[in-house]
Design a protein around this motif. Structure first.
Motif, PDB file in Angstrom:
ATOM      1  N   THR A   1      12.383   0.496  -2.235  1.00 46.35           N
ATOM      2  CA  THR A   1      11.020   0.116  -2.603  1.00 46.35           C
ATOM      3  C   THR A   1      10.302   1.229  -3.356  1.00 46.35           C
ATOM      4  N   TYR A   2      10.804   2.464  -3.264  1.00 51.63           N
ATOM      5  CA  TYR A   2      10.201   3.552  -4.028  1.00 51.63           C
ATOM      6  C   TYR A   2      10.391   3.338  -5.527  1.00 51.63           C
ATOM      7  N   CYS A   3      11.340   2.491  -5.884  1.00 49.81           N
ATOM      8  CA  CYS A   3      11.545   2.092  -7.287  1.00 49.81           C
ATOM      9  C   CYS A   3      11.052   0.673  -7.526  1.00 49.81           C
ATOM     10  N   GLY A   4      10.381   0.099  -6.541  1.00 42.46           N
ATOM     11  CA  GLY A   4       9.893  -1.259  -6.695  1.00 42.46           C
ATOM     12  C   GLY A   4      10.967  -2.311  -6.600  1.00 42.46           C
ATOM     13  N   ALA A   5      12.054  -2.022  -5.866  1.00 45.05           N
ATOM     14  CA  ALA A   5      13.195  -2.930  -5.789  1.00 45.05           C
ATOM     15  C   ALA A   5      13.379  -3.448  -4.375  1.00 45.05           C
ATOM     16  N   SER A   6      14.065  -4.563  -4.262  1.00 44.38           N
ATOM     17  CA  SER A   6      14.502  -5.081  -2.968  1.00 44.38           C
ATOM     18  C   SER A   6      15.770  -4.362  -2.538  1.00 44.38           C
ATOM     19  N   PRO A   7      15.851  -3.898  -1.286  1.00 48.29           N
ATOM     20  CA  PRO A   7      17.081  -3.229  -0.847  1.00 48.29           C
ATOM     21  C   PRO A   7      18.292  -4.149  -0.846  1.00 48.29           C
TER      22      PRO A   7
ATOM     23  N   ARG B   1      10.733  -8.367 -12.844  1.00 49.59           N
ATOM     24  CA  ARG B   1       9.727  -7.328 -12.637  1.00 49.59           C
ATOM     25  C   ARG B   1       9.946  -6.619 -11.302  1.00 49.59           C
ATOM     26  N   SER B   2       9.475  -5.397 -11.233  1.00 50.66           N
ATOM     27  CA  SER B   2       9.508  -4.658  -9.974  1.00 50.66           C
ATOM     28  C   SER B   2       8.412  -5.165  -9.039  1.00 50.66           C
ATOM     29  N   LEU B   3       8.388  -4.625  -7.842  1.00 55.57           N
ATOM     30  CA  LEU B   3       7.401  -5.024  -6.852  1.00 55.57           C
ATOM     31  C   LEU B   3       5.989  -4.647  -7.285  1.00 55.57           C
ATOM     32  N   SER B   4       5.033  -5.425  -6.801  1.00 52.17           N
ATOM     33  CA  SER B   4       3.638  -5.028  -6.843  1.00 52.17           C
ATOM     34  C   SER B   4       3.245  -4.584  -5.438  1.00 52.17           C
ATOM     35  N   ALA B   5       1.961  -4.491  -5.184  1.00 52.79           N
ATOM     36  CA  ALA B   5       1.508  -4.058  -3.860  1.00 52.79           C
ATOM     37  C   ALA B   5       0.134  -4.639  -3.570  1.00 52.79           C
ATOM     38  N   LEU B   6      -0.161  -4.736  -2.301  1.00 47.76           N
ATOM     39  CA  LEU B   6      -1.506  -5.020  -1.799  1.00 47.76           C
ATOM     40  C   LEU B   6      -1.908  -3.782  -1.013  1.00 47.76           C
ATOM     41  N   THR B   7      -3.001  -3.134  -1.416  1.00 52.98           N
ATOM     42  CA  THR B   7      -3.373  -1.863  -0.795  1.00 52.98           C
ATOM     43  C   THR B   7      -4.797  -1.903  -0.261  1.00 52.98           C
ATOM     44  N   TRP B   8      -5.021  -1.065   0.736  1.00 52.71           N
ATOM     45  CA  TRP B   8      -6.361  -0.862   1.285  1.00 52.71           C
ATOM     46  C   TRP B   8      -6.618   0.635   1.374  1.00 52.71           C
TER      47      TRP B   8
ATOM     48  N   LEU C   1       4.457  -2.461 -10.474  1.00 54.20           N
ATOM     49  CA  LEU C   1       4.066  -1.051 -10.507  1.00 54.20           C
ATOM     50  C   LEU C   1       5.143  -0.123 -11.035  1.00 54.20           C
ATOM     51  N   TYR C   2       6.347  -0.657 -11.274  1.00 49.30           N
ATOM     52  CA  TYR C   2       7.467   0.212 -11.631  1.00 49.30           C
ATOM     53  C   TYR C   2       8.241  -0.305 -12.836  1.00 49.30           C
ATOM     54  N   GLY C   3       7.631  -1.187 -13.634  1.00 42.29           N
ATOM     55  CA  GLY C   3       8.321  -1.725 -14.788  1.00 42.29           C
ATOM     56  C   GLY C   3       9.371  -2.751 -14.401  1.00 42.29           C
ATOM     57  N   PRO C   4      10.517  -2.774 -15.076  1.00 45.65           N
ATOM     58  CA  PRO C   4      11.583  -3.722 -14.723  1.00 45.65           C
ATOM     59  C   PRO C   4      12.144  -3.403 -13.332  1.00 45.65           C
ATOM     60  N   ALA C   5      12.572  -4.431 -12.619  1.00 40.24           N
ATOM     61  CA  ALA C   5      13.160  -4.246 -11.298  1.00 40.24           C
ATOM     62  C   ALA C   5      14.530  -3.588 -11.408  1.00 40.24           C
ATOM     63  N   THR C   6      14.815  -2.674 -10.489  1.00 43.13           N
ATOM     64  CA  THR C   6      16.122  -2.021 -10.438  1.00 43.13           C
ATOM     65  C   THR C   6      17.033  -2.855  -9.546  1.00 43.13           C
TER      66      THR C   6
END
Length: 516
Positions: A196-202, A308-315, A440-445
């Motif tokens: 997920t540090y690269c916006g990818a699914s493990p 696409r890579s992951l997005s996020a919901l943040t607080w 958030l990380y461009g194309p998904a890895t």
């Protein structure tokens, strides 16, 4: 002869690094940033008089920045104060289980032995050795190399390095290989999170991403004054070299004539001639034609959300906490890890989210008094559908309730107040970073080919160059800093024969790399 003119679009770390290297070599550099401060995703929010980091929270392999500053005749320590963290991250589950990872491998092995038994501790040591081999195999041959093709990788590694490349399991998924490394399901879950540090699914990311474990164990650094200080330090160095950073001004279009970039047009109608453009935004913004139809064909376009890579919901919060002693970096794992990523793959916020919490006032030696307010960033992974205004408000509220209830089950109570909370959704990220859909990380890895599909610093259009987390070598602060330096090297090489560039010679990029 007048110095070549270079326009940098976007002041993320990649754009700032490119601009600094170019300005150091005497080029006339102008940076245009649509936001009110430099940094791109390295941004801040203000809550009740407190300034909080609202983007990347982790810095690894500081030598990338040491070498960037060295290359322009400066010392990083004179501009930033960095402190290595002893506790890399604290991990927790709802049944009360907890596990810290340390910079010291021996301490981590002892903690794992208490958590999961001696055999798993031995497996951890073997995993660390393997992650180190992966990093060594790819560091110079791929991550710091300007070309991203398979054949370029093999060529740089050489025939002697080919066995090392095959031993890194490039065709297997991270999840599968971690299952062979660890029998304990929670250790597999913990180290799978590095994807997920690269916006990818493990479950889809290549096993090569285990190198992140090695990179993190080499050091995680806390930046005095907050992560945004990195961008501020780079911008300060640009000012010293007479490069101009224009805030609250953005480029609306790139002008092309005779097959090359010739000018940029600003949002207020001003037109500026330029010899080269370094684009430091999401590459898909170019492909979508957001900077004009003339440059849309210069880069490939992502056609489906799954690319696409992951997005996020943040607080971001300023709030008192109790019940759980936070480290600087904390991960509260869900009990439904497979379902979590299945939800995201189907365009939903996770019903059982894993929650990351950065306690920005915490370090190894900074415990907080019970009941005292502190600055927090809480994050859950989300689908990259911000361009479709998804998830909707109801789904966001439901995920927020579920996330903070999960934190309470893990022992962390946060005294939240709406007036002291800033929520950022994929739609917000899409507005902040046009063309991204919130990714958030461009194309998904995902899959072994993904890394080779990322564009390099040069595009199909003469005079247009790329930097940032959506291009090679990938996301993460050190990586985007390297991308900026690769872009600068390409600009200098292409302009060298027809402009005045002082003191520059082609050279390999120095420094280590990080996926964070």
């Amino acid at each position: 002869m007048a110095a070549a003119r270079v326009t940098v679009i976007g002041s993320g770390v990649g754009g700032l690094a490119a601009a600094l290297r170019l300005a150091h070599h005497g080029l006339d550099v102008q940076v245009f940033e649509r936001a009110a401060a430099p940094g791109g995703k390295l941004r801040q929010v203000e809550i009740a008089g407190h300034v909080l980091d609202a983007g990347p929270t982790v810095l690894t392999l500081r030598e990338v920045f040491d070498e960037l500053f060295d290359a322009v005749g400066e010392r990083l320590d004179e501009h930033l104060s960095l402190r290595p963290l002893d506790v890399l991250a604290r991990h927790a589950w709802a049944d009360g289980a907890r596990l810290d990872l340390f910079a010291d491998m021996a301490r981590t092995a002892e903690a794992i032995a208490r958590f999961a038994g001696g055999d798993q501790a031995r497996r951890y040591r073997a995993f660390c050795e393997r992650a180190g081999r992966v990093h060594r195999a790819l560091d110079r041959s791929f991550m710091r190399a300007p070309r991203t093709s398979v054949w370029a990788l093999v060529g740089r590694a050489g025939w002697r390095g080919l066995p090392d490349l095959m031993r890194i399991a490039p065709f297997s998924s991270l999840w599968r290989e971690l299952g062979a490394c660890f029998e304990h399901p929670r250790l597999r879950q913990l180290f799978a999170r590095y994807a997920t540090y690269c916006g990818a699914s493990p479950f889809l990311a290549p096993a090569t991403l285990m190198l992140i474990a090695h990179v993190e164990r080499c050091g995680v650094w806390q930046v005095a004054g907050g992560m945004h200080r990195i961008a501020a330090a780079l911008a300060s160095q640009l000012a010293r070299r007479s490069a101009r950073v224009h805030l609250n001004r953005h480029v609306a279009a790139i002008t092309v004539r005779d097959g090359a970039v010739r000018a940029v047009e600003l949002h207020d109608g001003e037109r500026l001639e330029t010899d080269a453009v370094v684009f430091n935004g999401d590459v898909d913004a170019l492909a979508q034609g957001l900077l004009g139809p003339a440059v849309a064909a210069a880069v490939p376009r992502l056609r489906r959300p799954q690319q696409r890579s992951l997005s996020a919901l943040t607080w971001n919060l300023v709030a008192a906490t109790s019940g759980f002693e936070l480290a600087h970096h904390n991960v509260f794992f869900s009990d439904g890890y497979v379902q979590e990523f299945d939800d995201i793959a189907h365009g939903r916020l996770p019903g059982q989210p894993t929650v990351y919490v950065c306690a920005q006032d915490r370090g190894d030696d900074s415990p907080r008094a019970a009941g005292s307010a502190q600055r927090l960033l809480c994050l859950v992974n989300a689908p990259p559908l911000g361009d479709a205004m998804r998830p909707d408000a109801q789904e966001v509220r439901r995920c927020e309730q579920t996330s903070f209830e999960h934190l309470e089950r893990c022992g962390l109570r946060i005294e939240r107040r709406p007036s002291h909370t800033v929520t950022t959704t994929p739609a917000h990220f899409h507005r902040l970073f046009p063309g991204s859909a919130g990714a958030l990380y461009g194309p998904a890895t995902h899959g072994w080919r993904a890394a080779f599909r990322r564009p390099g610093s040069r595009t199909r259009l003469r005079g247009l160059y790329l930097a940032g987390g959506s291009v090679h070598p990938g996301p993460g602060l050190p990586m985007v800093a390297l991308s900026g330096q690769l872009a600068a090297a390409s600009v200098l090489e292409d302009l060298a024969s027809r402009t005045s560039i002082s003191g520059w010679r082609p050279a390999d990029m120095p420094g280590g790399t990080s996926m964070r």
